[in-house]
Design an enzyme around this catalytic site. Structure first.
Site, short mmCIF file in Angstrom:
data_model
loop_
_atom_site.label_atom_id
_atom_site.label_comp_id
_atom_site.label_asym_id
_atom_site.label_seq_id
_atom_site.Cartn_x
_atom_site.Cartn_y
_atom_site.Cartn_z
N SER A 185 27.10 32.21 65.66
CA SER A 185 26.11 31.64 64.43
C SER A 185 26.78 30.77 63.71
O SER A 185 27.33 29.53 64.25
CB SER A 185 25.89 32.59 63.54
OG SER A 185 24.53 32.58 62.90
N ASP B 181 15.78 33.13 70.05
CA ASP B 181 16.35 33.10 68.92
C ASP B 181 15.52 33.00 67.69
O ASP B 181 15.03 31.81 67.49
CB ASP B 181 17.86 32.43 68.66
CG ASP B 181 18.59 32.72 67.80
OD1 ASP B 181 18.26 33.21 66.75
OD2 ASP B 181 20.03 32.67 68.20
N HIS C 51 19.07 36.89 67.99
CA HIS C 51 20.25 36.35 67.57
C HIS C 51 21.21 37.16 67.39
O HIS C 51 21.23 38.34 66.68
CB HIS C 51 19.64 35.97 65.81
CG HIS C 51 20.90 35.17 65.38
ND1 HIS C 51 21.08 34.11 65.64
CD2 HIS C 51 21.75 35.44 64.07
CE1 HIS C 51 22.03 33.25 64.98
NE2 HIS C 51 22.45 34.43 63.88
#
Length: 573
Positions: free
Chosen positions: A235, A361, A390
């Site tokens: 991320s 996502d 995600h």
């Protein structure tokens, strides 16, 4: 008869409709409501269970984007069976939102304990390095004194967590446990102020803060010079990783890297996360984590940032405005997003890099993925899945495994056994920032039919600069020869011309003077040739426009000339 007509007129069609609807059983209305709610939620939550069912639960293939001449793909990724197979999400988690929420609240992480080491930074800051050795998960007795020998050759995987995450996050534990189970050592570099460590300086981490990663990587390389070092960013940690690799280029002591669910472009991500209702839910959840982080370190935020504004923040952008921009000394929030966007540094990555993203996502949108930049770099392979959410990518009926963890382990293992591991370049000449290089290497843009703008390579620009340099060198050489010959004429007796020698005569000088106007025309000719080579259609379109626009003037002139000639001919006749 009149009464019958009045009775028919008094019957309202809506009343008749309501009377008919009242005859339908209430249970039918209940089932209709359930069907409508199911259809709405199925679309709203982006379920794909029916698609998987009709597809026979075979999953969807993995999309791979790479340069055709990439040695990383042909030598490493082509041997990764997981990346060339299919990914099928857990059937009862067949929604990106279900997967993401399930990872956050449950995740089913394996149980183990880290070995913590505090690392002091040059500015007074402190980060916690949490180690998990291969011996810790192999069944051996856990011992805090079991240190890694300095000459150990066991590969080390350095993990960079996401926003407000630390080593205790479920996805971090899945990665660390599986990697250590393969026989490698893992170290998680927690961000400043996370992992139970206080902030000990006036610097905080952000989405583009690469100084801590650079220092930790350098320290690990110095302590264990014989151990190959691999990096995995997740991320926001993936954004920091790619930015660091692009900033340092060949100078990084990293053998390979993997970026999972990177936001890529923070400005696009900011627009996306506030667009729809569900994205605003994630925005609110992440903001809550940031507020909790600020609350833990209130004294420093109160002194360095706008504490009242932080408490009133309702989005990530609000928090960045009142905290990140002030502490990091960014002029505006958009300035912070632009400077810390990792997509600007993709072209300068010199390390074998595997990037994994899910097209559904809900946090890091597919709109920010730099497809063309990844395809242009021979060191990068981009793997995209149709589903996954995600950082989730759960697979199996019980959701016991995470797909990207297996894909990462396989990629790093094959890379380690290949000849394509990156070797640090000790000396680098003419280094330039990635932002400058991205501007220099993309002087032209290509607008596709869907409106996407992509930079075109600067090979033609390099050819133009090479031609100009060669022309300048030739001119300088000719002038130097003329100056040297002139000096020899002044100070030495001119020898008699003989065979094989070139003697400058007045006629040759006159010829050179007459040929000078051609040097004025040659740049124009060169521009036309380059224009025709770059786009043949554009060249002929330019010719057509020139003819059409100049035809009225040229046609009038020709008409006047021919009219005079015809008049003279008629008079002579």
């Amino acid at each position: 008869m009149d009464c019958r007509v009045l009775g028919e007129v008094s019957e309202n069609p809506y009343v008749l409709l309501l009377n008919d609807l009242s005859l339908i059983p209430i249970s039918h209305y209940f089932f209709a409501f359930l069907a409508f709610s199911f259809a709405f939620l199925y679309h709203f939550l982006e379920f794909h269970f029916l698609q998987d069912l009709f597809n026979g639960f075979r999953g969807s293939p993995i999309g791979l984007t790479y340069n055709p001449s990439s040695p990383i793909y042909h030598g490493v990724v082509s041997k990764c069976r997981i990346l060339h197979a299919r990914y099928l999400a857990t059937p009862w988690l067949s929604s990106p939102h279900f997967q993401t929420v399930f990872l956050s609240f449950f995740g089913r992480p394996p149980a183990f304990s880290y070995r913590r080491k505090l690392f002091n930074l040059s500015d007074g800051g402190t980060v916690a390095l949490d180690w998990l050795l291969s011996s810790d998960v192999s069944g051996d007795v856990f011992s805090t004194n079991n240190a890694i020998p300095k000459g150990d050759t066991t590969p080390i995987v350095l993990v960079i967590p996401g926003l407000t995450s630390d080593s205790d996050a479920a996805y971090i534990k899945h990665l660390a446990f599986n990697t250590a189970k393969k026989g490698w050592n893992v170290v998680v570099s927690n961000h400043r102020g996370l992992g139970g460590i206080s902030v000990t300086s006036d610097f905080f981490y952000n989405a583009g803060w690469t100084e801590d990663l650079r220092t930790v990587v350098s320290n690990l390389h110095d302590e264990y010079p014989n151990a190959p070092l691999f990096l995995v960013g997740l991320s926001v940690g993936a954004n920091i990783l790619v930015k660091y690799l692009g900033e340092d280029g060949d100078k990084v002591p990293v053998a390979g890297a993997v970026a999972i669910c990177s936001p890529w472009d923070l400005l696009i991500g900011d627009r996306f996360i506030g667009r729809r209702l569900l994205q605003k839910f994630y925005d609110k959840a992440l903001t809550t984590g940031l507020l909790g982080y600020a609350q833990l370190h209130q004294p420093r935020f109160f002194r360095l940032a706008n504490w009242e504004g932080i408490k009133k923040s309702r989005s990530i952008r609000d928090f960045d405005q009142h905290a990140t921009c002030i502490v990091g000394k960014f002029e505006t929030v958009d300035t912070y997003y632009r400077r810390c966007t990792s997509a600007n540094y993709v072209g300068n990555v010199s390390v074998p890099l595997l990037c994994i993203s899910a097209l559904d996502d809900p946090v890091c949108t597919r709109e920010a993925i730099p497809w063309e930049e990844c395809r242009a770099n021979i060191n990068i392979v981009l793997a995209t899945t149709k589903h996954g959410g995600h950082l989730a990518f759960f697979e199996g009926l019980t959701a016991a495994g995470i797909w990207w963890v297996r894909a990462t382990d396989e990629f790093l293992k094959i890379l380690h056994s290949s000849q394509y591991m990156h070797v640090q370049k000790m000396v680098s000449f003419g280094a330039q920032s990635s932002l400058d290089s991205s501007i220099d290497q993309g002087p032209y843009v290509n607008i596709a039919e869907d409106g996407m703008v992509a930079a075109v390579g600067n090979e033609q620009a390099k050819e133009n600069r090479t031609e100009d340099v060669l022309e300048q060198q030739k001119t300088h050489q000719r002038k130097t020869n003329e100056m040297v010959s002139g000096e020899q004429d002044d100070h030495m007796i001119k020898p008699e011309p003989c065979s094989g020698e070139i003697v400058q005569s007045s006629e040759q000088a006159t010829t050179r003077q007459d040929s000078k106007p051609l040097d004025v025309i040659s740049p124009v000719r060169r521009c036309l040739e380059l224009l025709s080579q770059r786009s043949r259609w554009s060249f002929w379109l330019l010719v057509y426009v020139a003819i059409v626009t100049s035809w009225p003037l040229v046609g009038s002139a020709l008409q006047i000339v021919f009219r005079k000639k015809l008049r003279n001919i008629s008079r002579a006749a």
